[in-house]
Enzyme design. Structure first.
Site: not given
Ligand code: GLP
Length: 242
Positions: A136, A143
């Site tokens: 991702n 993140e």
């Protein structure tokens, strides 16, 4: 960004090891920022081979790892402390006192994160920061988010990362939900960054890192702003970058 295309994982690992070895040779007391995950294993194996061949000396090298799961003991086989011992530290002459990994066993977030940041800063930040990349687009455990992070902090892992990393645990339920990670601000202070990536699963993230908009929804895209960023990736990982 300088992009180095390699045939496969072996080739990627050999070239990454060359870049790290060059740093150690040119600056024996360099500060290395180190990464975990499956991607760097081949590069670490080559560094160990070169150490055994008498080509490298780690006695003055200082290392700071990017991240660690929160709540795992240092001797837990899933911890990044354990990983680094297993693949690098126990095989070369690095001084254990010079190796640093965020203390996942310390559940006191403030102590574990602010303390680590202060240490990295006092060391002058890495001369070379090795990075893998998540499917991702995460780097370290940064993140996708609404803003870029600054210093070391405690992060809640996304479902996508828990799922991707569950292959190394008995089940997804066993993957810790939180981790301590150097922030993007800390990573960007490294003098040189080296991103390594292989395999088609990384193709979208690698494309977005190099050619996408610079956005915290793909944390690695910030590396477009780094003055000395090198990407060493195999053909599969660069498939969308033709
Ligand atoms: C983990 C680590 C990252 C790593 C990423 C990719 O989540 N925290 O530092 O780069 O996964 O891992 P792999 O190399 O196994 O694909």
């Amino acid at each position: 960004m300088r992009i180095i295309r390699t045939k496969d994982y072996e080739d990627m690992s050999a070239r990454a090891a060359d870049v790290i070895a060059a740093e150690v040779i040119l600056k024996p007391d360099c500060v290395l920022g180190l990464a975990t995950g499956s991607t760097p294993i081949g590069a670490y194996e080559r560094l160990v081979e070169r150490y055994r061949a008498g080509e490298l000396d780690f006695s003055q090298v200082i290392s700071y790892n990017l991240d660690e799961y929160r709540g795992l003991a240092h001797d837990d086989p899933q911890s990044y402390h354990y990983f680094m011992e297993q693949y690098l530290f126990s095989h070369v002459n690095i001084d254990p006192a010079n190796t640093h990994v965020p203390d996942g066993a310390n559940e006191d977030v403030e102590e574990a994160t602010a303390g680590y940041d202060a240490q990295v800063a006092a060391a002058g930040y890495p001369d070379l920061q090795l990075l893998g990349i998540g499917n991702n687009g995460h780097i370290g455990f940064n993140e996708p988010d609404a803003a870029f992070s600054k210093g070391t902090y405690c992060v809640n892992l996304t479902e996508s990362t828990i799922e991707a990393n569950s292959r190394l645990f008995e089940s997804a339920d066993d993957v810790p939900r939180q981790a301590y990670t150097m922030g993007i601000g800390t990573i960007m202070r490294a003098k040189r960054v080296l991103v390594i990536a292989n395999g088609e699963k990384k193709a979208q993230a690698v494309h977005d890192m190099i050619y996408g908009p610079i956005t915290p929804s793909c944390p690695a895209s910030v590396l477009q702003l780094h003055p000395d960023a090198i990407v060493i990736a195999d053909e599969a990982a660069l498939a969308l970058c033709e």
